[in-house]
Design a protein around this motif. Structure first.
Motif, PDB file in Angstrom:
ATOM      1  N   ASP A  35       0.833  -1.199   0.000  1.00  0.00           N
ATOM      2  CA  ASP A  35       0.000   0.000   0.000  1.00  0.00           C
ATOM      3  C   ASP A  35       0.877   1.262   0.000  1.00  0.00           C
ATOM      4  OD1 ASP A  35      -1.821   1.942   0.450  1.00  0.00           O
ATOM      5  OD2 ASP A  35      -2.368   1.307   2.479  1.00  0.00           O
ATOM      6  N   PRO A  36       0.794   2.091  -1.049  1.00  0.00           N
ATOM      7  CA  PRO A  36       1.656   3.278  -1.133  1.00  0.00           C
ATOM      8  C   PRO A  36       1.403   4.259   0.008  1.00  0.00           C
ATOM      9  CG  PRO A  36       0.049   3.219  -2.958  1.00  0.00           C
ATOM     10  CD  PRO A  36      -0.059   1.918  -2.235  1.00  0.00           C
ATOM     11  N   GLN A  37       0.139   4.295   0.476  1.00  0.00           N
ATOM     12  CA  GLN A  37      -0.213   5.177   1.580  1.00  0.00           C
ATOM     13  C   GLN A  37       0.577   4.791   2.835  1.00  0.00           C
ATOM     14  OE1 GLN A  37      -2.111   7.884   1.622  1.00  0.00           O
ATOM     15  NE2 GLN A  37      -1.650   8.118   3.819  1.00  0.00           N
ATOM     16  N   ARG A  38       0.599   3.493   3.097  1.00  0.00           N
ATOM     17  CA  ARG A  38       1.308   3.000   4.274  1.00  0.00           C
ATOM     18  C   ARG A  38       2.808   3.205   4.131  1.00  0.00           C
ATOM     19  NH1 ARG A  38       1.520  -2.921   6.112  1.00  0.00           N
ATOM     20  NH2 ARG A  38       2.887  -2.394   7.835  1.00  0.00           N
ATOM     21  N   GLU A  39       3.273   3.053   2.909  1.00  0.00           N
ATOM     22  CA  GLU A  39       4.697   3.227   2.647  1.00  0.00           C
ATOM     23  C   GLU A  39       5.122   4.650   2.998  1.00  0.00           C
ATOM     24  OE1 GLU A  39       7.581   2.416  -1.160  1.00  0.00           O
ATOM     25  OE2 GLU A  39       5.553   1.589  -1.183  1.00  0.00           O
ATOM     26  N   LYS A  40       4.278   5.599   2.610  1.00  0.00           N
ATOM     27  CA  LYS A  40       4.575   7.005   2.861  1.00  0.00           C
ATOM     28  C   LYS A  40       4.595   7.283   4.365  1.00  0.00           C
ATOM     29  CE  LYS A  40       2.459  10.849   1.374  1.00  0.00           C
ATOM     30  NZ  LYS A  40       1.224  11.429   0.796  1.00  0.00           N
ATOM     31  N   GLU A  41       3.629   6.679   5.025  1.00  0.00           N
ATOM     32  CA  GLU A  41       3.484   6.883   6.460  1.00  0.00           C
ATOM     33  C   GLU A  41       4.702   6.309   7.204  1.00  0.00           C
ATOM     34  OE1 GLU A  41       0.659   4.647   9.707  1.00  0.00           O
ATOM     35  OE2 GLU A  41       0.314   4.412   7.565  1.00  0.00           O
TER      36      GLU A  41
END
Ligand SMILES: Nc1ncnc2c1ncn2[C@@H]1O[C@H](COP(=O)(O)OP(=O)(O)O)[C@@H](O)[C@H]1O
Ligand SMILES: [Mg+2]
Lengths: 289, 134
Positions: A35-41
């Motif tokens: 998940d790119p969102q989680r990666e960013k986080e």
């Protein structure tokens, strides 16, 4: 003793970008993050963590419980809270810290390529620090999980304690299940609360669904009945099954309360006291409607 | 006297008291107790078990299902290493409590059992053994 922290400090200073990139790659691989969102986080948290780790290293505090490590601990607490609430496992959570070993040890190997002794020592101390931070993560994860569970239990307790208004001025409290003391306390308080808000004058406590009445349960009942009386409501106890009646006698308990075999009997008595009657309708009236 | 089952459970928290009641109920059912006998034994276990937690600082419960050839029974042994009881006669007396209870637990448990034995001395902990037969 503090020398190794200087090593970590200088490694972070000199290789910040590289270390962060490699660490994130390891996390992505080990925790299988898609998940790119989680990666960013995670990238955000990791950056914060390295900055704070650097500060902890400057302070040279040896014990991660010391004040100098507080900001690092806070990052880990935030991480744990987030993961625990989202339902990640403890290992998925702790990978964040443990996956730092690989890129960090690689840097150490390059740094001390010609000094095997020093390399072994530095690797060991760095490993120990990361282990401690990892364990701290797991501990705070467990703490948060516990809080979540306690809260859920609390919600369950409240859900399972319905006080119902059977009639104007007549409340009923059907008790069901094991009355451990925490639950009994809450149940009884909610009854007293409803007596206050509704101004009810009669409360029926039904114990049909209670498998065991011991002296602690009895004590809670007795206290509730006297408190209700002080607030102007009389209690009727219903649903005392024969086996419970026998144990109550053997225990030597005196409940000093009017009791009825069933909730229906208790309601009939309550209605009588409230000067209300229930009468059968004329058969013809029933067919007409 | 043959023993059909023998297990030991921890008694440290009030949740453990709940678990103990459930386990004792299950054993009483498997020993063929009537509903009245089950309820008496479970209630006695609840009383003594709570004392183990509240006054004994926690301990253990051993549950044995036994048979003497003609009848089957359940024997419960509560053990703690707590402060012990200085005056057993006083502790057994109905209405006596050193805490904020009703003081009916020990006397009640004795009346609910067929056999009842309590051993204790200050600083030596407390052992309560009770049994009920079908
Ligand atoms: N396991 C124990 N260890 C120490 N004291 C105990 C223990 N069990 C009972 N007692 C003492 O015996 C008293 C009476 O017990 P009980 O009849 O169950 O009444 P209650 O629990 O209401 O106090 C207790 O108040 C306590 O002083
Ligand atoms: Mg007691």
């Amino acid at each position: 003793m503090s020398e190794h922290r200087h090593v970590i400090l200088s490694l972070i200073d000199r290789h910040h970008q590289q270390l962060l990139a490699e660490w994130l790659a390891c996390q992505k691989r080990d925790a299988r993050i898609a998940d790119p969102q989680r990666e960013k986080e995670i990238a955000g948290l990791a950056g914060r963590f390295l900055d704070q780790l650097r500060r902890g290293a400057i302070a040279q505090a040896d014990d991660i419980q010391m004040a100098e490590w507080q900001p690092v601990r806070e990052v880990l607490e935030d991480l744990s809270r987030d993961r625990a609430i989202q339902g990640f496992s403890p290992s998925e959570t702790a990978i964040f810290v443990f996956s730092l070993k690989e890129p960090l040890f690689a840097l150490l190997r390059r740094e001390f390529a010609i000094d095997a002794d020093r390399l072994a020592r530095e690797t060991w101390t760095a490993s120990r620090l990361i282990d401690r931070l990892g364990l701290y993560t797991i501990e705070s994860y467990a703490r948060v999980r516990e809080e979540v569970i306690t809260r859920q239990q609390q919600e369950l307790l409240e859900l399972s304690t319905p006080v119902v208004e059977l009639w104007d001025g007549i409340l009923a409290l059907p008790l069901i299940g094991t009355l451990d003391s925490a639950r009994t306390q809450i149940v009884m308080e909610s009854l007293l609360q409803r007596i206050v808000t509704s101004g009810a004058e009669i409360a029926i406590i039904d114990i049909t669904g209670v498998p065991t009445v011991d002296t602690l349960v009895a004590q809670h009942l007795i206290k509730t009945i006297s408190a209700a009386r002080l607030m102007g409501a009389d209690c009727i106890l219903s649903g005392i099954r024969p086996q419970i009646a026998q144990t109550i006698v053997h225990l030597g308990l005196e409940l000093n309360v009017v009791s009825k075999a069933t909730m229906a009997d208790a309601l009939a008595l309550a209605l009588r006291r409230a000067n209300k009657t229930i009468i059968d309708r004329e058969p013809s009236a029933a067919t007409r409607t | 006297m043959p023993t059909e089952s023998d297990e030991t459970m921890p008694l440290r928290t009030s949740d453990d008291v709940v678990r103990v009641r459930q386990a004792v109920r299950a054993r009483a059912v498997s020993a063929g107790f009537s509903l009245v006998d089950q309820t008496k034994l479970v209630t006695a276990a609840s009383e003594v078990g709570r004392n183990t937690v509240d006054y004994g600082g926690g301990g253990t419960l051993r549950i044995e299902v036994v048979s003497n050839g003609r009848r089957r029974g359940v024997r419960l042994t509560f053990t703690d290493q707590g402060p012990g009881i200085a005056d057993l006669t006083l502790a057994m007396k109905d209405g006596y409590t050193s805490g904020s209870g009703l003081g009916l637990g020990l006397g009640g448990a004795k009346r609910l059992s067929n056999e009842f034995d309590i051993r204790s001395a200050p600083g030596q902990g407390t052992i309560v053994t009770l049994a009920r037969w079908t």
